[in-house]
Scaffold this motif. Structure first.
Motif: not given
Length: 281
Positions: A82-87
């Motif tokens: 991923r390029s962003k974490p799961i929020l």
């Protein structure tokens, strides 16, 4: 502190164990108060008279996490880079996730586990490897009582200031410590300070872990008072919300007290508090 005399072999073992655990935990489910499931018995913490391992020194927590909503779909048996974490988790059934970072700490973690067990609730513990190695009995108790263990690096550094080899060492050593303690590696990763970079995402995925951030930050590391922590959790509550707290890294007595207050209120309000299983999309 252990040293790994066969790093390539340990990497293969971690990847293989992660894939095995991946196959055994499909879907997303929370465990909530039902009154029917048998309640696991508590395992003892550190033996009486044993030297308590002090928590890590407080540090300048905490950078803001990158926002990300997920999980996205990926092929079975593979972890997406991923390029962003799961929020936050999927918004359904008024489910929430409670997470605790930096432990386990024999001074505070047992009290948190006691409260969770009292209300038949499961949580996620993002452990630091050096604390995990010093307190393996607490990791085993977490697993015995149905909680999920995540990787929070070995010494809690800011990964964005490190070389890739150092990042890999921090993450791999913690996965190895968890594997040694409970027989399976973690399937979730959280970067210290919420400071992520490409290497952290890639190495975490290589080891079979999903990156999880948070929706509500209690800022309990500032010791704002248990009432303030309670208010932040209750005001931020909602379907899919992931709450960040800490069970080590400083004086966490306010966190312990706050949990005893807000947890029954969340349950009475109809929230289902549980842990996400590894998702195969």
């Amino acid at each position: 502190m252990k040293t790994d005399e066969s790093l390539p072999g340990r990497r293969v073992l971690l990847r293989g164990a992660a894939l095995f655990a991946l196959a055994a935990t499909a879907g997303c489910a929370g465990t909530e108060r039902s009154g029917t499931a048998p309640r696991p018995s508590a395992s003892p913490g550190p033996a009486a008279g044993a030297q308590a391992v002090r928590p890590q020194k407080p540090s300048a927590y905490r950078l803001q996490p990158m926002t990300g909503y997920g999980p996205q779909r990926a092929a079975v048996g593979r972890t997406p880079v991923r390029s962003k974490p799961i929020l936050r988790m999927a918004d359904r059934d008024r489910r929430m996730v409670l997470t605790f970072d930096d432990g386990p700490d024999p001074l505070y973690t047992p009290d948190i586990l006691d409260t969770l067990r009292k209300h038949d609730v499961r949580a996620m513990f993002f452990v630091c490897g050096e604390m995990a190695e010093a307190n393996p009995d607490l990791l085993r108790r977490m697993v015995d009582e149905g909680h999920t263990i995540g990787n929070h690096t070995f010494t809690h550094p800011q990964l964005t200031l490190m070389r890739r080899t150092g990042i890999r060492d921090e993450i791999e050593r913690t996965s190895a410590a968890v594997l040694d303690a409970v027989g399976r590696p973690p399937l979730w990763f959280r970067a210290p300070y919420g400071a992520w970079n490409r290497s952290a995402f890639e190495i975490g995925a290589e080891l079979g872990m999903e990156p999880l951030a948070w929706t509500v930050d209690t800022l309990d590391w500032r010791e704002p008072g248990s009432g303030t922590i309670v208010r932040r959790v209750l005001q931020g509550a909602g379907p899919g919300v992931v709450v960040l707290s800490h069970d080590a890294g400083g004086n966490r007595s306010q966190t312990v007290k706050a949990l005893r207050n807000y947890l029954p209120q969340l349950l009475d309000d109809g929230y289902r508090i549980g842990v996400p299983q590894r998702m195969l999309m």
